[in-house]
Design a protein around this motif. Structure first.
Motif, short mmCIF file in Angstrom:
data_model
loop_
_atom_site.label_atom_id
_atom_site.label_comp_id
_atom_site.label_asym_id
_atom_site.label_seq_id
_atom_site.Cartn_x
_atom_site.Cartn_y
_atom_site.Cartn_z
N ASN A 96 0.76 -1.07 -0.37
CA ASN A 96 -0.06 -0.06 0.08
C ASN A 96 0.86 1.01 0.07
N HIS B 201 -6.90 -7.97 -2.34
CA HIS B 201 -8.33 -8.46 -2.31
C HIS B 201 -8.53 -6.67 -0.88
N HIS C 51 -6.82 -1.24 -1.80
CA HIS C 51 -6.78 -0.62 -2.83
C HIS C 51 -6.95 1.39 -3.13
N GLN C 52 -5.60 1.50 -2.65
CA GLN C 52 -4.90 2.56 -4.06
C GLN C 52 -4.49 2.18 -5.20
N LYS C 53 -6.32 2.84 -5.28
CA LYS C 53 -6.17 3.17 -6.38
C LYS C 53 -4.83 4.00 -7.46
N LYS C 54 -3.83 4.55 -7.13
CA LYS C 54 -2.88 5.25 -7.82
C LYS C 54 -1.81 4.42 -7.70
N LYS D 171 -2.10 0.80 -8.87
CA LYS D 171 -2.75 -0.48 -9.55
C LYS D 171 -2.17 -0.99 -10.13
N TRP E 262 0.84 -3.10 -8.60
CA TRP E 262 0.75 -4.21 -8.25
C TRP E 262 0.55 -5.04 -9.52
N THR E 263 0.03 -4.66 -10.53
CA THR E 263 -0.20 -4.43 -12.45
C THR E 263 1.90 -5.45 -12.59
#
Length: 376
Positions: free
Chosen positions: A323, A355, A358-361, A363, A366-367
């Motif tokens: 995160n 799951h 939740h840190q959209k920035k 993403k 993580w990918t």
């Protein structure tokens, strides 16, 4: 007495010269210069100011320039035009003329080294002088070296002089005059560069190291001190102080570079000690701005990678690290360089916490990790 004696400008200059150059310094000079300076050193100070001892200004006859009276040289060098003129003269002079200029300039070097224009002439003269002449110039300013090192002009001239040092006598002067001042110089805006040059040039730097020991942590977190540490990081005692404070240094804007340099310099020999220093703090260090740089570098070493990542193979710590942008860089490096077994372990923990991220920035980060771990 030789016509180009040191009775060249003022009797007071002769006295200054006598105070700052020892007879031992003269043994390296040519017979003529040695004779001149010996007579001055041994001369009675009262006799040197009497009318029976006239002041004679030497003249040089340069084939490409003509005759030049050196009597006004020290004062002229303090002007822009004068400094340029004599830099040109020095470049064109014959070796015997350089010797005469050295004799004239020696009593004034302590002041000219820090002069706005004079320092450039000093640098030219230093580069043209041979080792014995350079020793005379250095000896003449020996009582001014600390002041020169701290001066914005003088530091450059002095570094140029140190670069050329090649004799034990020169090293002895630096050792004598800087001993007891190394720590303050190390973190001084100008003098720090002098210490760095000494560390690179001198054969025996033990007097510098001795004064730094016990203060390595303090020095490593200083912008200028860090540069000094990098020059002596190969010393085993400096190394031991660094790794014993590694968990603190890695979190500092400058100190983290000292630990990275330690890894580069000491490599495998440093891994076990660094692992002990980071034990129990890996997750916290991975998400700290500066420490994360070191953690990422640690991932390039098999032993450190296995030991450090083992601390993160639980859901709570992995979630905390993923995160944070800094933590993502560390996990990405671990995935890139890790063994198949390590990748599998990371993949398993990543899947269990994904799951909960939740840190959209982040993403995209993580990918990238997922792609490296080859998620199906």
């Amino acid at each position: 007495m030789h016509p180009y004696s040191l009775r060249i400008a003022f009797a007071s200059n002769e006295i200054l010269f006598r105070e700052e150059i020892s007879p031992d310094d003269l043994k390296h000079l040519s017979p003529i210069t040695s004779s001149i300076l010996s007579s001055i050193l041994n001369d009675d100070s009262e006799a040197s100011t009497t009318e029976s001892s006239p002041i004679v200004a030497p003249i040089i006859d340069c084939p490409t320039i003509g005759k030049i009276d050196l009597a006004t040289l020290p004062e002229q060098c303090k002007t822009r035009a004068g400094s340029k003129k004599f830099q040109h003269i020095i470049a064109k002079c014959r070796p015997e003329d350089i010797e005469k200029i050295v004799i004239v300039m020696a009593p004034h070097m302590g002041l000219l080294m820090t002069d706005t224009y004079g320092n450039y002439m000093c640098q030219s003269l230093i580069k043209s002088a041979n080792s014995s002449q350079r020793l005379i110039l250095l000896s003449s300013m020996r009582n001014h070296l600390l002041r020169i090192s701290k001066d914005s002009q003088g530091t450059h001239s002095l570094q140029g002089l140190i670069c050329l040092s090649s004799t034990p006598e020169e090293e002895n002067i630096y050792r004598e005059k800087f001993r007891g001042h190394v720590l303050e110089m190390t973190m001084h805006n100008n003098a720090s560069h002098v210490i760095q040059r000494l560390l690179v040039t001198l054969k025996d730097t033990s007097f510098i190291i001795r004064e730094l020991l016990g203060h390595i942590k303090e020095i490593a977190i200083d912008k200028l001190g860090l540069c000094v540490i990098k020059k002596c990081i190969g010393n085993s005692e400096v190394y031991r102080e660094l790794v014993s404070n590694a968990h603190i240094l890695v979190q500092d804007p400058y100190g983290n570079y000292a630990i990275q340099q330690t890894l580069d310099m000491w490599g495998e020999a440093s891994l076990e000690q660094l692992a002990k220093a980071f034990k129990g703090k890996v997750a916290q260090l991975c998400i700290q701005k500066y420490a994360s740089n070191v953690m990422e570098k640690c991932m390039h070493f098999d032993y450190l990678r296995e030991v450090l990542i083992a601390e993160l193979l639980n859901e709570e710590k992995m979630k905390m690290v993923l995160n944070c942008a800094y933590g993502c860089y560390v996990i990405k490096s671990a995935a890139e360089f890790g063994s198949w077994n390590l990748k599998e372990s990371l993949k398993k923990v990543f899947q269990s916490v994904f799951h909960q991220l939740h840190q959209k920035k982040l993403k995209g980060r993580w990918t990238e990790i997922q792609n490296i771990l080859k998620f199906q």
